[in-house]
Scaffold this motif. Structure first.
Motif, PDB file in Angstrom:
ATOM      1  N   VAL A 267       0.794  -1.234   0.000  1.00 47.62           N
ATOM      2  CA  VAL A 267       0.000   0.000   0.000  1.00 47.62           C
ATOM      3  C   VAL A 267       0.825   1.282   0.000  1.00 47.62           C
TER       4      VAL A 267
ATOM      5  N   PHE B   4       0.012   4.331  -2.181  1.00 44.37           N
ATOM      6  CA  PHE B   4      -1.295   4.963  -2.029  1.00 44.37           C
ATOM      7  C   PHE B   4      -1.383   5.866  -0.797  1.00 44.37           C
TER       8      PHE B   4
ATOM      9  N   ASN C 294     -11.832   2.287   1.077  1.00 43.75           N
ATOM     10  CA  ASN C 294     -11.903   2.085  -0.364  1.00 43.75           C
ATOM     11  C   ASN C 294     -10.823   1.101  -0.777  1.00 43.75           C
TER      12      ASN C 294
ATOM     13  N   TYR D  70      -7.930  -0.423  -3.187  1.00 45.10           N
ATOM     14  CA  TYR D  70      -6.930   0.141  -4.096  1.00 45.10           C
ATOM     15  C   TYR D  70      -6.089  -0.907  -4.824  1.00 45.10           C
TER      16      TYR D  70
ATOM     17  N   PHE E 138      -7.433  -1.844 -11.106  1.00 43.25           N
ATOM     18  CA  PHE E 138      -6.637  -1.235 -10.037  1.00 43.25           C
ATOM     19  C   PHE E 138      -5.318  -0.703 -10.588  1.00 43.25           C
TER      20      PHE E 138
ATOM     21  N   VAL F   5     -10.490   2.758  -8.360  1.00 38.40           N
ATOM     22  CA  VAL F   5     -10.684   2.512  -6.933  1.00 38.40           C
ATOM     23  C   VAL F   5     -12.035   1.828  -6.758  1.00 38.40           C
TER      24      VAL F   5
ATOM     25  N   SER G  28     -15.220   1.244  -4.533  1.00 36.43           N
ATOM     26  CA  SER G  28     -15.848   1.938  -3.412  1.00 36.43           C
ATOM     27  C   SER G  28     -17.303   1.550  -3.187  1.00 36.43           C
TER      28      SER G  28
END
Length: 233
Positions: free
Chosen positions: A97, A100, A165, A167, A207, A212, A214
């Protein structure tokens, strides 16, 4: 365990009086047994990762390394929510991650979100997620991460409505997972595409192209993941 407050949960005409507690080091076997018992009821074992139970659970109970909240009904544990603050967990999640998030922030994992089947529908999991997050609001240098199987749409919807959300799609502990971050995005997103949760290749492609995830949408009795590009991009 230490009682924090008494709570009342309602589901249609049902009213249940429960207790919010924080679990302590001496409760480790109690917590472990609860997790394993609920896990054994799952039809899809890949929806829940228990590979780190014996390693991470002892760490969480150490000072400043994590916290576990529980909901009791008639002195019995019926729901659980953990936050893992450990550096080891940060190191495990960061490669997935990092791009992000702010590179200097700490990564905390929201995990082991469990509610006994007969107590679902009271929004207990929503309460625990919100309560857990409020306890660390004063910390400005953290981000919360959760991982969920893409076919576990009920769990995904839970996190979506609580500000998370998706990612990234990748394997974690050998299990396919969507990585969710409590990172707000604009309400309006464009180029929305609905994808079947089983279409891992397409989800991963979207992705990789900045989409994204959501929301969950239903159509003709089928459930789809809704992915789009935030307007800010």
């Amino acid at each position: 365990m230490v009682q924090i407050k008494k709570l009342t949960f309602k589901r249609k005409n049902d009213i249940f009086h429960m207790e919010l507690v924080v679990l302590c080091k001496e409760d480790i076997e109690y917590v472990k047994n609860f997790v394993l018992t609920q896990y054994n009821y799952f039809d899809r074992k890949d929806y829940f990762i228990i590979d780190d139970l014996d390693t991470e659970l002892p760490c969480i109970f150490e000072k400043d390394i994590g916290i576990i909240y529980g909901i009791l009904y008639k002195s019995n544990l019926v729901a659980l929510q953990a936050i893992d603050f450990s550096e080891n967990n940060d190191k495990m999640l960061r490669p997935y991650v990092q791009r992000f998030i702010n590179k200097d922030c700490k990564i905390y994992e929201l995990g082991w979100t469990l509610v006994k089947k007969e107590f679902r529908g009271f929004h207990i999991a929503d309460y625990l997620i919100n309560y857990a997050e409020k306890q660390i609001l004063n910390e400005s240098d953290y981000i919360l991460v959760a991982t969920v199987h893409p076919e576990n749409t009920k769990a995904l919807q839970l996190f979506f409505r609580n500000g998370f959300n998706g990612y990234l799609l990748d394997e974690y502990y050998g299990y396919i997972r969507i990585f969710l971050i409590n990172n707000p995005i604009p309400e309006n997103i464009h180029s929305q595409i609905c994808v079947e949760p089983t279409n891992f290749e397409k989800i991963k492609e979207l992705f990789n192209n900045g989409y994204v995830c959501s929301n969950i949408v239903s159509s003709s009795n089928n459930v789809y993941l809704s992915l789009g590009i935030p307007n800010s991009q």
